[in-house]
Design a protein around this motif. Sequence first.
Motif, PDB file in Angstrom:
ATOM      1  N   LEU A 165     105.305-152.492 129.691  1.00 52.01           N
ATOM      2  CA  LEU A 165     105.063-153.937 129.777  1.00 52.01           C
ATOM      3  C   LEU A 165     104.155-154.172 130.969  1.00 52.01           C
ATOM      4  O   LEU A 165     104.381-153.635 132.066  1.00 52.01           O
ATOM      5  N   ALA A 166     103.128-154.971 130.751  1.00 55.72           N
ATOM      6  CA  ALA A 166     102.214-155.269 131.858  1.00 55.72           C
ATOM      7  C   ALA A 166     101.966-156.758 131.884  1.00 55.72           C
ATOM      8  O   ALA A 166     102.189-157.448 130.891  1.00 55.72           O
ATOM      9  N   ASP A 167     101.521-157.241 133.048  1.00 57.41           N
ATOM     10  CA  ASP A 167     101.205-158.664 133.093  1.00 57.41           C
ATOM     11  C   ASP A 167      99.804-158.906 132.531  1.00 57.41           C
ATOM     12  O   ASP A 167      99.142-157.960 132.091  1.00 57.41           O
ATOM     13  N   GLY A 170      97.054-156.752 133.373  1.00 57.21           N
ATOM     14  CA  GLY A 170      97.153-155.330 133.033  1.00 57.21           C
ATOM     15  C   GLY A 170      97.888-154.523 134.078  1.00 57.21           C
ATOM     16  O   GLY A 170      97.801-153.305 134.110  1.00 57.21           O
ATOM     17  N   CYS A 171      98.666-155.212 134.929  1.00 55.38           N
ATOM     18  CA  CYS A 171      99.411-154.505 135.962  1.00 55.38           C
ATOM     19  C   CYS A 171     100.793-154.128 135.392  1.00 55.38           C
ATOM     20  O   CYS A 171     101.502-154.977 134.853  1.00 55.38           O
ATOM     21  N   LEU A 191     104.639-148.118 138.064  1.00 54.50           N
ATOM     22  CA  LEU A 191     104.880-149.534 138.332  1.00 54.50           C
ATOM     23  C   LEU A 191     103.867-150.079 139.327  1.00 54.50           C
ATOM     24  O   LEU A 191     103.566-149.441 140.342  1.00 54.50           O
ATOM     25  N   GLY A 192     103.324-151.244 138.972  1.00 55.07           N
ATOM     26  CA  GLY A 192     102.359-151.891 139.847  1.00 55.07           C
ATOM     27  C   GLY A 192     100.944-151.363 139.670  1.00 55.07           C
ATOM     28  O   GLY A 192      99.991-151.931 140.186  1.00 55.07           O
ATOM     29  N   LYS A 193     100.803-150.252 138.919  1.00 56.95           N
ATOM     30  CA  LYS A 193      99.454-149.686 138.714  1.00 56.95           C
ATOM     31  C   LYS A 193      98.795-150.363 137.513  1.00 56.95           C
ATOM     32  O   LYS A 193      99.475-150.875 136.633  1.00 56.95           O
ATOM     33  N   PRO A 194      97.463-150.303 137.479  1.00 55.28           N
ATOM     34  CA  PRO A 194      96.790-150.899 136.308  1.00 55.28           C
ATOM     35  C   PRO A 194      97.092-150.078 135.049  1.00 55.28           C
ATOM     36  O   PRO A 194      97.113-148.849 135.098  1.00 55.28           O
ATOM     37  N   LEU A 195      97.320-150.793 133.996  1.00 55.09           N
ATOM     38  CA  LEU A 195      97.623-150.165 132.714  1.00 55.09           C
ATOM     39  C   LEU A 195      96.499-149.194 132.314  1.00 55.09           C
ATOM     40  O   LEU A 195      96.729-148.104 131.778  1.00 55.09           O
ATOM     41  N   MET A 196      95.270-149.593 132.614  1.00 56.77           N
ATOM     42  CA  MET A 196      94.110-148.785 132.226  1.00 56.77           C
ATOM     43  C   MET A 196      94.158-147.405 132.866  1.00 56.77           C
ATOM     44  O   MET A 196      93.725-146.425 132.283  1.00 56.77           O
ATOM     45  N   VAL A 255     101.351-158.021 128.325  1.00 57.88           N
ATOM     46  CA  VAL A 255     100.961-157.052 127.290  1.00 57.88           C
ATOM     47  C   VAL A 255     102.132-156.101 127.067  1.00 57.88           C
ATOM     48  O   VAL A 255     102.713-155.611 128.036  1.00 57.88           O
ATOM     49  N   VAL A 256     102.438-155.865 125.801  1.00 56.44           N
ATOM     50  CA  VAL A 256     103.446-154.858 125.491  1.00 56.44           C
ATOM     51  C   VAL A 256     102.766-153.708 124.760  1.00 56.44           C
ATOM     52  O   VAL A 256     102.062-153.929 123.781  1.00 56.44           O
ATOM     53  N   CYS A 257     102.946-152.491 125.283  1.00 54.23           N
ATOM     54  CA  CYS A 257     102.385-151.324 124.589  1.00 54.23           C
ATOM     55  C   CYS A 257     103.534-150.492 124.054  1.00 54.23           C
ATOM     56  O   CYS A 257     104.475-150.187 124.790  1.00 54.23           O
TER      57      CYS A 257
END
Length: 866
Positions: A165-167, A170-171, A191-196, A255-257
């Motif tokens: 789950l990201a905000d 994309g965090c 946690l806290g890292k960019p999803l990318m 965002v949910v992946c």
Amino acid sequence: MLYGKKVSHVPVVERILAPTSEHKALLSILDDSLAIAEFSPDGTLLSANGLYQKLFGYSSAQLSGLHHRVLYASSMSDASACDRLWGSLKNGQAISGQYPYMRADGRLLWLAATYKAVFAADGRVDKVVTFATDVTARVEQERLEHEHTRLISLFAEHSHNALVLADHKGCVLFVNDAVYRLFGYTSQELLGKPLMQLFNSLQAQSTPLSEVLEHLDTGNSYRSEELLYSKSRQPLLCALRVNPIVDEHGAFSHVVCVVNDLTDAKIHEVLQRKALESMAGEAPLAEVMTLICNEVERIAPEVVASILRVDEHCALRPLASPSLPQSFARALDGVVIGPDVGSCGTAAFIGSPVHVRDIENDPLWAPYKHLPLPLGLRACWSTPIKTSAGQVIGTFAFYYREVRDPSEFHKRLVQICTHLCALALERESARLKIRQLAFYDSLTGLPNRNLLLANADQAIASAERNQQSLAVLFIDLDRFKQVNDSFGHPAGDDLLCLIAERLRSEAWSSEIIGRWSGDEFVIVLNPCTAAQAVGTVERLQALISMPCDIGGITLMPSASIGISQYPDDGHDMETLLHCADLAMYQAKTRGRGRFSFFSNDMNQLAQERLTLEIALRNALQKQHLQLHYQPLVNLKTGALLGVEALARWHDPVFGHVSPTRFIPLAEESGLIGVLSDWALTQSCRQLAQWRSEGLAVPGVSVNLSATNFHNRDLPRQIIDTLTQYALEPHDLTLEITESVMLDPNPSIMLNLHELHTLGIELAMDDFGTGYSSLSYLRRIPLSTLKLDKSFVHDMEHDAAAQALTRAVIRIGESLNLTVVAEGVENEAQRALLQAQGCEVGQGYLFTRPLSPEQLAEWLKSTACGV
Ligand code: C2E
Ligand code: CA
Ligand code: CA
């Protein structure tokens, strides 16, 4: 104010507060909206207002005297909570909170309550008053919500799918345990890292994932299958789903992946589909196995796959190893499995996987490591392939280019593959079994009628194409019924098997053999002349009638054989079989152990041939054959250059028999070996004798047949004979014909070269009549070409024949070979040959072949050799 044991009817608030009249209305509203009760300092209820009574479902009489403990639902919190409450109250503290209570009907009641002590004038706690509102509905709601959250997190944690789950930026806010299990990243790392960052490190190369996140703004979700990599660079085929979450104002908030590992399922599906398709398409076993290896190496490029079969003799047989050189497979072919035979041989032997991390230093590989090491293969992990019954039928191996262990991924891959390999191998053996049942006779293992007929049809078609003749032999055992009746069926079966074995041992690859029924067998000889058929039939009968031991009894079996011929007797197998069958009956009427042709002419010929053969055998045994010698002379000077030994046979019954008749007979009936030995010895002996008589005979030529050169002992025998008569190797010339080039037996070439090395001369006889390709002239170490007499015969009147003789003489010159013209009968021929540059001749012009005494006379008379 009076306090009695009874609960007063005056509103509690009024009584407690002793209000003035102007507050009474207000107090009554308070009395209606707050549940109020007063307790003695020890917790005994003294009085309660109407709302309190209503909430608890007790009448005021029931409530009065009840202890607070009874009202409190201690089961909902810890039992001592109530006691602690009262402990604090006694000390004069006011307590507020949300507490659980038990109604009269047993239902739970949540009250937001305040407890307050009321002090007496002396400072002691006089009583405790509580004010409360009903919060049951809200607490229940909260409880439900809490449970919901708990279930959701339980669900997320235990999901097999990786969830991220990201905000909206994309965090990463949340990852579940599956993310660690799948990719090897802990939640702290993410946690806290960019999803990318996560996806970039996962991706093999940048695919449209970055774009995906940008497009999520538009509210569209994204789904695809991606090849991702774990932290340890393990490839994972994943189904990826990215969903945007929109808040109540319609704004993109999270965002949910969801990542789903498809690796196993996908590999299973792809491998299984391809392998099964290939099996269903009746692809040969090796092809199916190669396909499996190729697929595996495509999925896991770091391994080299190899599949071996374990045969019925416990030997390894290569099936597929497309990335290994063929020499590797050949080297393993036939290696018998054992407790220390590399990875595969050992795995097959012990029935469980064998992993050799370091081939170079592992004793299991000591005798074999020279195979993989030069190819850069350092480790080998082999897993046995087993049938459903647990029998080891093969091995599946991974070779690695470094010293290492198999990964989890490799283990899963092998699990899938060994399963498919087992299926393919079992299927193959089932197919062979079915083929065996459908096409082979179960008792003797010979082809059955079906296969025999199919093979025979093919043979007839090929004989027709090549305009050759073919023979069908119908073989019937004599007195087989008697064997069955006297010694029982098992003995009969044993005899049939033995005869089948004898027939099989005599049949070579071009022959077709099968069991027709009961004690009947059929052989198709292709190609085959009548004379060759007789030779084969005689050999077969000799073989069949060898005494044998069946169940302790010595039997003397025999068979009657009928022979029919294509094309004379029929053009199809049905007709030919019918004719051969009739011929067999005819043979039986003439006695046991006989053979008969279907056609009468053939029978007569065969009969004559048979008697002639017996006579020849007899003549050879009794040394009734003779050798005559024909000189080879220099065409210019008439000087003697050598003599050719030619066999002569005078039979008391048949009279003079030409070698053109008895030599082929000797070849077909296996007498040629004896005949040639005799001719060689006799010639050498004669040469030595002439020399001892002072006749200078330069050398002797002996004719040999192609089959004589099958014997690898020939060079030694010849040298022995030469030594015996004190002759030199170059005193002897062996004449061979072009037919040796049609004989595929490898011993022939070996013998020819060995003889040449020993110094024995070789001459090509009847040159120009046979084999079309001249290329053999360079392959055989010849010293002489003998120009066939037919050319010499024609050259006088035929320009074409002259051109041919000239060409042969040129060939001889250019290859440095002596050309001998055969059949020189007159002066004109001699002159022509001499003019063309031919130096040596042989023929009636000089003399016919002569007996040794005649030759001595001739030599003296011409004085050419003296
Ligand atoms: P070949 O090796 O080509 O032998 C030469 C044949 O030509 C001989 O026939 C010889 O008598 C005959 N001949 C010689 N000069 C003349 C001539 O001027 N005019 C004509 N028309 N013929 C001439 P022969 O003795 O009947 O032998 C026939 C064949 O039998 C030989 O042909 C050879 O292939 C074979 N043969 C003879 N003796 C032996 C032997 O001991 N072993 C083997 N394997 N074959 C032998
Ligand atoms: Ca000859
Ligand atoms: Ca000849």
